[in-house]
Enzyme design. Structure first.
Site, PDB file in Angstrom:
ATOM      1  N   SER A 139      22.083  24.223  64.516  1.00 26.11           N
ATOM      2  CA  SER A 139      21.264  25.389  64.180  1.00 26.11           C
ATOM      3  C   SER A 139      20.862  25.270  62.721  1.00 26.11           C
ATOM      4  CB  SER A 139      22.112  26.653  64.374  1.00 26.11           C
ATOM      5  OG  SER A 139      21.508  27.775  63.773  1.00 26.11           O
ATOM      6  N   TYR A 152      29.606  31.709  63.234  1.00 21.73           N
ATOM      7  CA  TYR A 152      28.589  30.903  63.926  1.00 21.73           C
ATOM      8  C   TYR A 152      28.211  29.692  63.070  1.00 21.73           C
ATOM      9  CZ  TYR A 152      24.053  29.942  66.193  1.00 21.73           C
ATOM     10  OH  TYR A 152      22.992  29.353  66.831  1.00 21.73           O
TER      11      TYR A 152
END
Ligand code: NAD
Length: 249
Positions: A139, A152
């Site tokens: 990401s 995350y």
């Protein structure tokens, strides 16, 4: 010879778009997800395009279920050529000190342990057949630091380490392992995250040089390129697909 891919998180978003894109090239797909409805929908989409597909319900955070989806794929298709190691969750968007331990464990379990288990079992099968190609989903939060996504971000930085270090050990045996680092992309995951945190969507778009979110089809195109032999000398890379977002931070 048929080409066989496993895609985790294939019942929605980036996984589903990539299943459809690969199916257009004739690739057979093992669709892995916890979501039966979405998974079966993807199987139907793939079959409509011609290739074979099976749905395997598995929770990637459980090592025994990961082994099961690998074994079932080999039982059905005989081999694994491509692996899109993609299932993941985003978390609540709370600041870290407001985050429950349970949420931290859940995000790490799915995003990081799930990805490690996947590579552990899939690469074993691939190497017995002379190699294969893996794309892990990192990401933009795996290449830069960002608020509201500390856990995350930690898992996605972990995906980058997994990607590079696998190459150090197994590229010589025919394995390619790359990662994608998408910025905010229009998928059900992001829609529900921005519904819960609406001010963050406007902020995200304003911070992207191209002033829009990415699309799942754009990401699927990149994943397909990396999985295939067109990318045969690309190994251990983390490719950003984010409209210029992280390069301007
Ligand atoms: P999505 O929610 O649309 O799809 C994720 C899929 O993963 C769902 O079908 C879900 O059921 C499945 N899943 C969740 N937990 C699972 C588990 N324990 N076992 C098996 N399957 C599970 O989300 P998406 O946007 O397509 O996200 C896919 C990947 O892309 C994730 O790893 C996410 O972190 C990453 N990512 C997304 C964006 C974005 O903006 N959409 C940006 C960067 C990275």
């Amino acid at each position: 010879m048929d080409t066989i891919a496993i895609i985790t998180g294939a019942g929605s978003g980036l996984g589903q778009a990539t299943a459809v894109r690969l199916a257009k090239d004739g690739v057979n797909i093992a669709v892995v997800d916890v979501n039966e409805k979405g998974g079966n929908e993807t199987v139907e989409m793939v079959k409509k395009l011609g290739p074979d597909a099976i749905f395997i319900k598995a929770d990637v955070s459980k090592a025994e279920e990961v082994k099961k989806y690998v074994d079932q794929t080999v039982e059905h298709f005989g081999r694994i050529d491509y692996f899109f190691n993609n299932a993941g969750i985003s978390g609540s968007g709370k600041f870290f000190l407001d985050t429950d331990i349970k949420e931290i464990e859940q995000i790490v379990g799915i995003n990081l342990l799930g990805a490690l288990y996947g590579v552990r079992y899939v690469a074993e099968v691939m190497l017995k057949n002379g190699g294969g190609s893996i794309v892990n989903t990192a990401s933009s939060a795996g290449v830069i630091g960002q608020d509201s996504v500390v856990t995350y971000s930690a898992t996605k930085h972990g995906i980058v380490g997994l990607t590079k270090s696998m190459v150090a050990e197994y590229a010589k045996d025919g394995l390619r392992v790359n990662a994608i680092a998408p910025g905010p992309t229009e998928t059900p995951m992001v829609k529900s995250f921005y519904e819960a945190n609406p001010e963050m969507k406007a902020n995200a778009e304003a911070g992207i040089p191209q002033r829009r979110l990415g699309t799942a089809d754009e990401v699927a195109e990149l994943v397909t390129f990396l999985l295939t032999s067109k990318a045969q000398y690309i190994n251990g890379e983390v490719i950003r697909i984010d409209g210029g977002f992280t390069n301007t931070k």
